[in-house]
Write a protein that holds these residues in place. Structure first.
Motif, PDB file in Angstrom:
ATOM      1  N   UNK A   1     -34.594  33.594  41.340  1.00 25.08           N
ATOM      2  CA  UNK A   1     -34.519  34.733  42.298  1.00 25.08           C
ATOM      3  C   UNK A   1     -33.104  34.374  42.964  1.00 25.08           C
ATOM      4  N   UNK A   2     -32.706  33.252  43.256  1.00 30.88           N
ATOM      5  CA  UNK A   2     -31.204  32.877  43.828  1.00 30.88           C
ATOM      6  C   UNK A   2     -29.922  33.377  42.969  1.00 30.88           C
ATOM      7  N   UNK A   3     -30.146  32.911  41.694  1.00 30.37           N
ATOM      8  CA  UNK A   3     -29.404  33.342  40.426  1.00 30.37           C
ATOM      9  C   UNK A   3     -29.212  34.920  40.509  1.00 30.37           C
ATOM     10  N   UNK A   4     -30.444  35.361  40.431  1.00 35.67           N
ATOM     11  CA  UNK A   4     -30.446  36.920  40.309  1.00 35.67           C
ATOM     12  C   UNK A   4     -29.921  37.519  41.593  1.00 35.67           C
ATOM     13  N   UNK A   5     -29.762  36.893  42.648  1.00 33.17           N
ATOM     14  CA  UNK A   5     -29.143  37.310  43.818  1.00 33.17           C
ATOM     15  C   UNK A   5     -27.696  37.005  44.164  1.00 33.17           C
ATOM     16  N   UNK A   6     -27.173  36.318  43.142  1.00 36.33           N
ATOM     17  CA  UNK A   6     -25.724  35.861  43.253  1.00 36.33           C
ATOM     18  C   UNK A   6     -25.370  34.591  43.367  1.00 36.33           C
ATOM     19  N   UNK A   7     -26.424  33.767  43.951  1.00 33.00           N
ATOM     20  CA  UNK A   7     -25.919  32.577  44.117  1.00 33.00           C
ATOM     21  C   UNK A   7     -26.018  31.863  42.984  1.00 33.00           C
ATOM     22  N   UNK A   8     -24.799  31.102  42.350  1.00 29.99           N
ATOM     23  CA  UNK A   8     -24.487  30.770  41.170  1.00 29.99           C
ATOM     24  C   UNK A   8     -23.845  29.271  41.142  1.00 29.99           C
ATOM     25  N   UNK A   9     -23.388  28.826  42.115  1.00 33.07           N
ATOM     26  CA  UNK A   9     -23.121  27.535  42.208  1.00 33.07           C
ATOM     27  C   UNK A   9     -24.178  26.452  42.267  1.00 33.07           C
ATOM     28  N   UNK A  10     -23.990  25.270  41.557  1.00 36.47           N
ATOM     29  CA  UNK A  10     -25.206  24.324  41.759  1.00 36.47           C
ATOM     30  C   UNK A  10     -25.106  23.665  43.243  1.00 36.47           C
ATOM     31  N   UNK A  11     -24.179  23.657  43.850  1.00 35.49           N
ATOM     32  CA  UNK A  11     -24.184  23.078  45.303  1.00 35.49           C
ATOM     33  C   UNK A  11     -24.839  24.069  46.168  1.00 35.49           C
ATOM     34  N   UNK A  12     -24.428  25.260  45.996  1.00 29.67           N
ATOM     35  CA  UNK A  12     -25.200  26.243  47.006  1.00 29.67           C
ATOM     36  C   UNK A  12     -26.662  26.532  46.718  1.00 29.67           C
ATOM     37  N   UNK A  13     -27.013  26.353  45.331  1.00 28.98           N
ATOM     38  CA  UNK A  13     -28.426  26.252  45.019  1.00 28.98           C
ATOM     39  C   UNK A  13     -29.209  25.381  45.636  1.00 28.98           C
ATOM     40  N   UNK A  14     -28.590  24.038  45.552  1.00 28.39           N
ATOM     41  CA  UNK A  14     -29.184  22.727  46.031  1.00 28.39           C
ATOM     42  C   UNK A  14     -29.292  23.074  47.592  1.00 28.39           C
TER      43      UNK A  14
ATOM     44  N   UNK B   1     -13.310  25.047  35.553  1.00 26.21           N
ATOM     45  CA  UNK B   1     -14.361  23.875  36.306  1.00 26.21           C
ATOM     46  C   UNK B   1     -15.559  24.363  36.642  1.00 26.21           C
ATOM     47  N   UNK B   2     -15.559  25.756  36.743  1.00 21.06           N
ATOM     48  CA  UNK B   2     -16.677  26.628  37.241  1.00 21.06           C
ATOM     49  C   UNK B   2     -17.601  27.057  36.297  1.00 21.06           C
ATOM     50  N   UNK B   3     -18.600  26.898  36.530  1.00 22.53           N
ATOM     51  CA  UNK B   3     -20.031  27.364  35.528  1.00 22.53           C
ATOM     52  C   UNK B   3     -20.669  28.618  36.084  1.00 22.53           C
ATOM     53  N   UNK B   4     -20.715  29.513  35.340  1.00 26.54           N
ATOM     54  CA  UNK B   4     -21.164  31.028  35.662  1.00 26.54           C
ATOM     55  C   UNK B   4     -22.545  30.907  35.195  1.00 26.54           C
ATOM     56  N   UNK B   5     -23.515  31.091  36.192  1.00 28.45           N
ATOM     57  CA  UNK B   5     -24.989  31.222  35.830  1.00 28.45           C
ATOM     58  C   UNK B   5     -25.242  32.602  35.766  1.00 28.45           C
ATOM     59  N   UNK B   6     -26.284  33.018  34.677  1.00 27.02           N
ATOM     60  CA  UNK B   6     -26.751  34.335  34.812  1.00 27.02           C
ATOM     61  C   UNK B   6     -28.337  34.286  34.032  1.00 27.02           C
ATOM     62  N   UNK B   7     -28.909  35.377  34.314  1.00 22.02           N
ATOM     63  CA  UNK B   7     -30.192  35.361  34.037  1.00 22.02           C
ATOM     64  C   UNK B   7     -30.109  35.502  32.199  1.00 22.02           C
TER      65      UNK B   7
END
Length: 141
Positions: A41-54, A87-93
């Protein structure tokens, strides 16, 4: 049917469901754990950094990485390197992640039509007040 009220109710209901799922995940028997659903749900809403997800889930970045690995292996998410900042990883569904939310949306649409659609605006407004209060109660416990 008042779409603005229904959207407000869905938002409040989702927030409550997220809180309840996080709190009672040990009771949920599903293909995805509550934390996996929250992360999707967080990835879907645009939160994509591991730090922000944590930070959003109040868990370590290591725990987030472990969940992401499982979700990627099951094709719920995809990871790619940002070409502008390597250095940045992009997460998507991924395929299954998109399918999961399509199914959730279909269920929500059915509920909206068959349940909320039968309620008068006054009842929908009252439900918004109730869900707001429930969110405060759950958050405070």
């Amino acid at each position: 049917m008042n779409n603005d009220l229904i959207q407000q109710i869905n938002s409040l209901q989702n927030h409550l469901n997220i809180q309840l799922a996080s709190r009672f995940e040990h009771k949920i028997d599903n293909q995805l754990t509550a934390k996996q659903v929250l992360l999707l749900e967080l990835i879907r809403t645009g939160v994509t950094s591991t730090k922000d997800l944590a930070a959003q889930l109040n868990i370590t970045t290591s725990a987030v990485s472990q969940i992401l690995n499982k979700l990627e292996a099951k094709e719920y998410i995809t990871r790619s390197i940002n070409k502008e900042n390597r250095r940045e990883i992009i997460l998507n569904l991924g395929v299954k992640g998109n399918r999961y939310f399509e199914e959730v949306q279909m269920l929500e649409d059915e509920i909206n039509h068959s349940v909320y659609g039968q309620l008068p605006v006054e009842d929908l407004e009252h439900l918004v007040r109730i869900l707001t209060r429930l969110n405060v109660i759950v958050k405070g416990e």
